[in-house]
Write a protein that holds these residues in place. Structure first.
Motif, mmCIF file in Angstrom:
data_model
loop_
_atom_site.group_PDB
_atom_site.id
_atom_site.type_symbol
_atom_site.label_atom_id
_atom_site.label_comp_id
_atom_site.label_asym_id
_atom_site.label_seq_id
_atom_site.Cartn_x
_atom_site.Cartn_y
_atom_site.Cartn_z
ATOM 1 N N GLY A 20 31.822 11.971 63.722
ATOM 2 C CA GLY A 20 32.065 12.601 65.021
ATOM 3 C C GLY A 20 32.904 13.843 64.835
ATOM 4 O O GLY A 20 33.071 14.309 63.744
ATOM 5 N N ALA A 21 33.517 14.357 65.893
ATOM 6 C CA ALA A 21 34.274 15.607 65.808
ATOM 7 C C ALA A 21 35.749 15.356 65.595
ATOM 8 O O ALA A 21 36.242 14.289 65.865
ATOM 9 N N ARG A 22 36.480 16.367 65.128
ATOM 10 C CA ARG A 22 37.890 16.214 64.805
ATOM 11 C C ARG A 22 38.749 16.245 66.069
ATOM 12 O O ARG A 22 38.486 16.971 67.003
ATOM 13 N N ALA A 23 39.834 15.424 66.042
ATOM 14 C CA ALA A 23 40.776 15.439 67.159
ATOM 15 C C ALA A 23 41.690 16.646 67.032
ATOM 16 O O ALA A 23 42.047 17.058 65.947
ATOM 17 N N GLN A 24 42.065 17.219 68.165
ATOM 18 C CA GLN A 24 42.963 18.360 68.180
ATOM 19 C C GLN A 24 44.325 17.917 68.695
ATOM 20 O O GLN A 24 44.464 16.894 69.352
ATOM 21 N N GLU A 25 45.352 18.711 68.395
ATOM 22 C CA GLU A 25 46.681 18.443 68.931
ATOM 23 C C GLU A 25 46.625 18.464 70.456
ATOM 24 O O GLU A 25 46.025 19.350 71.060
ATOM 25 N N ALA A 26 47.231 17.460 71.086
ATOM 26 C CA ALA A 26 47.201 17.377 72.545
ATOM 27 C C ALA A 26 48.383 18.128 73.153
ATOM 28 O O ALA A 26 49.440 18.241 72.548
ATOM 29 N N ASP A 27 48.184 18.644 74.354
ATOM 30 C CA ASP A 27 49.250 19.312 75.087
ATOM 31 C C ASP A 27 50.027 18.250 75.852
ATOM 32 O O ASP A 27 49.597 17.771 76.894
ATOM 33 N N THR A 28 51.202 17.868 75.322
ATOM 34 C CA THR A 28 51.948 16.770 75.928
ATOM 35 C C THR A 28 52.554 17.155 77.270
ATOM 36 O O THR A 28 52.978 16.288 78.023
ATOM 37 N N LYS A 128 42.360 11.510 56.905
ATOM 38 C CA LYS A 128 42.492 12.162 55.602
ATOM 39 C C LYS A 128 43.776 11.785 54.872
ATOM 40 O O LYS A 128 43.813 11.746 53.643
ATOM 41 N N LYS A 129 44.850 11.504 55.621
ATOM 42 C CA LYS A 129 46.127 11.174 54.982
ATOM 43 C C LYS A 129 46.745 9.946 55.651
ATOM 44 O O LYS A 129 47.717 10.064 56.405
ATOM 45 N N PRO A 130 46.187 8.754 55.388
ATOM 46 C CA PRO A 130 46.776 7.548 55.990
ATOM 47 C C PRO A 130 48.195 7.333 55.478
ATOM 48 O O PRO A 130 48.445 7.386 54.276
ATOM 49 N N ARG A 147 48.294 14.642 62.768
ATOM 50 C CA ARG A 147 49.346 14.567 61.753
ATOM 51 C C ARG A 147 48.810 13.958 60.463
ATOM 52 O O ARG A 147 49.246 14.319 59.362
ATOM 53 N N ALA A 148 47.858 13.042 60.596
ATOM 54 C CA ALA A 148 47.270 12.387 59.423
ATOM 55 C C ALA A 148 46.112 13.190 58.838
ATOM 56 O O ALA A 148 45.327 12.658 58.046
ATOM 57 N N GLY A 149 45.983 14.446 59.223
ATOM 58 C CA GLY A 149 44.982 15.322 58.626
ATOM 59 C C GLY A 149 43.648 15.339 59.324
ATOM 60 O O GLY A 149 42.721 16.016 58.882
#
Length: 247
Positions: A20-28, A128-130, A147-149
Motif C-alpha cells: 500500500g502507500a506510505r504514511a505521512q507525518e500527521a498534523d497534530t 523499515k526500522k522496527p 518515525r519507524a521509517g
C-alpha cells in the motif's frame, strides 16, 4: 540488546500480505484533544501527595513525594502499600481518601504527577526500522509509522494493530485502516498513542483479531516482558480481555 529482541519478535510474528502507500507525518494541531486518553500512572512516575495543612506548621502543607516502584505500588502512612500504576491521578486520589477514612475523621489528599517516567512507543512488524522510540506527548499512529521509517512494500497498511495495556491483566486492541484514511485526507484513524503502546504492522490482513492477539501474546509474552518497556509484570496469561480503542 533491545533492538535484537525487537527484531526477533518482528520475525516471529510476520504473516503473508499486500502492499500500500506510505504514511505521512500527521498534523497534530488538527486533533480532537478531548479524545486524548486521560493520563494513567506507570512505574517510575514521581507522585506528589498533598495531605493538607500541617498542624505544627501553620501555612504549610504536608507534602510527600513518592516514586512509583517497579511493582506499581507506593507506600502511604498509615495505610501501607497502595497500587498506583494503571490508575489516573483522580482514581488514585479517590482510593487514598477511602482508605484514609478508616483512620482519619476528615481525610484530605490530592495527587499530582510531579515527574513522568518517560514516554516510549514500540513499533514492530513491516516497517523499515522496527524499534522502541522515545516520543513526546500527543504522539499519533501516523507519526509512529513515520518515525519507524515508513511501511515496507509488503505491509498490510489497512490492518495496523495498536495494543494498549489497561491495567496489569488487560490489553485493549484497535485495528486501523490507516492508509485508506490518510488517502482520503481524514485523520479519524490517526489514533493518539498512549505511553508504551505497541504498534504492529502485519504482512497480511488480520482476519480474526481476537485469535491473532491471543497468539501474539501467548507465544511472545516472555519476550514482551523482558524486551519492551512498560510491559513488565504483564499477566495476560492469567486474564485476557480485548476492547476497542476509540479515536
Amino acid at each position: 540488546m533491545t533492538r535484537f529482541w525487537l527484531s526477533l519478535l518482528t520475525l516471529t510474528l510476520l504473516a503473508v500480505g499486500a502492499p500500500g502507500a506510505r504514511a505521512q507525518e500527521a498534523d497534530t494541531t488538527a486533533m480532537d484533544w478531548s479524545a486524548v486518553p486521560e493520563y494513567r500512572i506507570v512505574p517510575g512516575d514521581v507522585l506528589e501527595l498533598n495531605f493538607g495543612p500541617r498542624p505544627e506548621a501553620p501555612g504549610q502543607d504536608a507534602i510527600r513525594r513518592q516514586r512509583v516502584r517497579p511493582d506499581g505500588r507506593i507506600s502511604v502512612f498509615p495505610i501501607g502499600d497502595v497500587v498506583a500504576a494503571g490508575r489516573t491521578p483522580a482514581e488514585l486520589q479517590a482510593t487514598l481518601l477511602a482508605l484514609l477514612a478508616a483512620d482519619l475523621r476528615q481525610p484530605r489528599v490530592t495527587v499530582e504527577v510531579a515527574e513522568v517516567a518517560g514516554n516510549q512507543v514500540h513499533v514492530l512488524g513491516r516497517v523499515k526500522k522496527p524499534d522502541s522510540y522515545a516520543v513526546g506527548p500527543f504522539f499519533t499512529l501516523a507519526q509512529a509509522i513515520a518515525r519507524a521509517g515508513g511501511f515496507e512494500d509488503d505491509a498490510a497498511r489497512n490492518s495496523v494493530l495498536v495494543f494498549r495495556r489497561d491495567g496489569a491483566r488487560t490489553v485493549r486492541v484497535a485495528r486501523v485502516a490507516l492508509d485508506r484514511s490518510l488517502k482520503k485526507g481524514s485523520l479519524a484513524a490517526d489514533l493518539p498513542l498512549s505511553r508504551f503502546d505497541i504498534v504492529y504492522v502485519p504482512r497480511s490482513t488480520i482476519g480474526n483479531v481476537d485469535v491473532f492477539v491471543r497468539q501474539f501474546f501467548g507465544e511472545t509474552q516472555p519476550l514482551l516482558s523482558s524486551a519492551l518497556v512498560g510491559w513488565q509484570l504483564f499477566n495476560l496469561d492469567r486474564v485476557y480481555v480485548t476492547t476497542p480503542i476509540t479515536p
